[in-house]
Structure formats: structure tokens, C-alpha cells
Design an enzyme around this catalytic site. Structure first.
Site, PDB file in Angstrom:
ATOM      1  CE  LYS A  13      54.187 -18.491  13.971  1.00 45.20           C
ATOM      2  NZ  LYS A  13      53.722 -19.349  13.093  1.00 45.20           N
ATOM      3  NE  ARG A  88      58.340 -23.716  13.457  1.00 43.60           N
ATOM      4  CZ  ARG A  88      58.392 -22.488  12.649  1.00 43.60           C
ATOM      5  NH1 ARG A  88      58.653 -21.673  12.577  1.00 43.60           N
ATOM      6  NH2 ARG A  88      57.750 -22.623  11.625  1.00 43.60           N
ATOM      7  NE  ARG A 127      52.945 -17.242   3.393  1.00 47.05           N
ATOM      8  CZ  ARG A 127      53.629 -17.337   4.819  1.00 47.05           C
ATOM      9  NH1 ARG A 127      53.222 -16.820   5.830  1.00 47.05           N
ATOM     10  NH2 ARG A 127      54.183 -18.815   5.242  1.00 47.05           N
ATOM     11  NE  ARG A 160      57.047 -19.243   3.639  1.00 49.74           N
ATOM     12  CZ  ARG A 160      56.655 -19.476   4.890  1.00 49.74           C
ATOM     13  NH1 ARG A 160      57.235 -17.984   5.679  1.00 49.74           N
ATOM     14  NH2 ARG A 160      57.307 -20.297   5.730  1.00 49.74           N
ATOM     15  NE  ARG A 171      55.832 -24.012   6.247  1.00 49.48           N
ATOM     16  CZ  ARG A 171      55.395 -23.382   6.015  1.00 49.48           C
ATOM     17  NH1 ARG A 171      54.455 -22.844   4.531  1.00 49.48           N
ATOM     18  NH2 ARG A 171      54.975 -22.273   6.803  1.00 49.48           N
TER      19      ARG A 171
END
Ligand code: AMP
Length: 215
Positions: A13, A88, A127, A160, A171
Site C-alpha cells: 500500500k 482499520r 523490508r 521496523r 498483525r
């Protein structure tokens, strides 16, 4: 253009929002980025929010709705926006509808990006994000000469806290329990369009542009 990029963590996203923001000249509003920036300010509230984010849980609806209400009313969103990471939960989606209707504005489209859970775990463990310019790299795809430094701006690259595999799985559970019902809400409003999140970044970008032009 007022649009939402919807989908699980790691679907891309943020990457797609940045491309669309440049292409359509409308701001990219990422509630995750806003919370991470606020975390640097070291207030009591931001410390609490960071602790929640680091474990993969959701920050409370009250806080998030307050944040989004302020953003929607700000001049930068006057000509449109791309929301990434909000809403969310169902209460957040409903609150967004009321704020927009108070402002006499309408959402144009919700782009639902889909991907398998295992692909997300793989992607997010590779990432890296730049502290300076926010560029996102994936070590499976991007050949970085130095994994500590951003090749674009020289800023430092970091992983992160919530991209560790066990937190990513948490998550994904939160997404499936609390966030995916929001899809039905937008489907019911006739705003939902689907895009598969697997493929090249440019390829997915063009699929989204094509969806936007065929609305
Ligand atoms: P993201 O960068 O969108 O993956 O968001 C990172 C984390 O920020 C999430 O796992 C949540 O802890 C928090 N967060 C971001 N947006 C929201 C939201 N709309 N509602 C609740 N928590 C959020």
C-alpha cells in the site's frame, strides 16, 4: 480524487500510495507513518502508541479517529487524498464517512489489494525503510551496495520493529479479525475494486491507474 488503499500489512500500500501521490498530485496520508513520526517526539501518548505498534496491535479508535478528523479538515486534503492504513476497523470506517459527510465530501474508490499471508511474512522480513526519505527497499529485489545506507539520499536504513516474523503474524491476525470486515462495508457502498498484490511495482501501479480511469 479521494481514495483508500486497503489491504493487509506488506501488500504494498505504501509503495503504491507514493507512486499515485506523485502521479495524481494528491497527498499520501499514512496513519502508520504519522504514528512513527509522532513516536520520535517522546510524549506520553506517543510512547504508548509506539508500545502498541511494536507488538502489532491496533492503536485505539478514539486516537485514530481524532487524528484523521484533523487531517481531513486540513488544507492539504482540500483537493483529495490517498489514505493508507486507515480505516482499520468498522468504527473507523463509519467515523470517516461521517467526517466526510460533514465536510460535504465523498470517497471515490477503495482499492483492495490482496496477497497470501506467507508472502507477507517473507516480504516484511526483507523490508528496509529509509529514515531520511521514506523509500522502502526489499532485499529480495533491490540489490543494495550497502544495507545500512539509502542509495537515494544517504539516510540510514532500518528494519521496523513490527516487521519481525512473529509480530507480522500477529498483525495478520489483527487484520483478519478487525480490519477485513471493513471490506464488506465498502463493498456494500459499491466503492470496492480489487487488485492482486503480486507482481512488479510498475505493473500494479498501472493496474490501479486503469481501475481509476474505468470507474
Ligand atoms: P502501518 O505502517 O500502516 O503498517 O501501521 C503500523 C502500525 O501503526 C499498526 O500495526 C498499528 O499499530 C498502528 N496503526 C496505523 N494505522 C492505524 C489505524 N488506522 N488504527 C489503529 N492502529 C493503526
Amino acid at each position: 480524487m479521494r481514495l483508500i488503499l486497503f489491504g493487509p500489512p506488506g501488500v504494498g500500500k505504501g509503495t503504491q500510495a507514493k507512486l499515485l501521490s506523485a502521479k495524481l498530485s494528491i497527498p499520501h496520508i499514512s496513519t502508520g507513518d504519522m504514528l512513527r513520526e509522532a513516536a520520535n517526539e517522546q510524549t506520553e501518548l506517543s510512547k504508548k502508541a509506539k508500545a502498541i505498534m511494536d507488538t502489532g496491535h491496533l492503536v485505539s479508535d478514539d486516537i485514530m479517529i481524532g487524528i484523521i478528523r484533523d487531517v481531513m479538515q486540513s488544507p492539504k486534503c482540500r483537493n483529495g487524498f490517498i489514505l493508507d492504513g486507515f480505516p482499520r476497523t468498522l468504527p473507523q470506517a463509519k467515523a470517516l464517512s461521517s467526517v466526510l459527510s460533514e465536510l460535504h465530501l465523498k470517497l471515490d474508490v477503495v482499492i483492495n489489494m490482496e496477497i497470501d499471508d506467507e508472502e507477507v511474512v517473507q516480504r516484511l522480513s526483507k523490508r528496509l525503510t529509509c529514515k531520511g526519505c521514506g523509500t522502502i527497499y526489499n532485499l529480495n529485489i533491490d540489490r543494495l551496495p550497502d544495507t545500512a545506507k539509502c542509495p537515494k539520499c544517504g539516510g540510514s536504513l532500518y528494519q521496523r520493529e513490527d516487521d519481525k516474523p512473529e509480530t507480522v503474524r500477529k498483525r495478520l491476525r489483527v487484520y483478519s479479525d478487525s480490519t477485513s470486515p471493513v471490506k464488506e462495508y465498502y463493498r456494500g457502498l459499491g466503492l470496492l475494486k480489487n487488485v492482486h498484490g503480486i507482481g512488479g511495482i510498475e505493473e500494479i501501479h498501472h493496474q490501479i491507474l486503469s481501475l481509476l480511469s474505468h470507474r
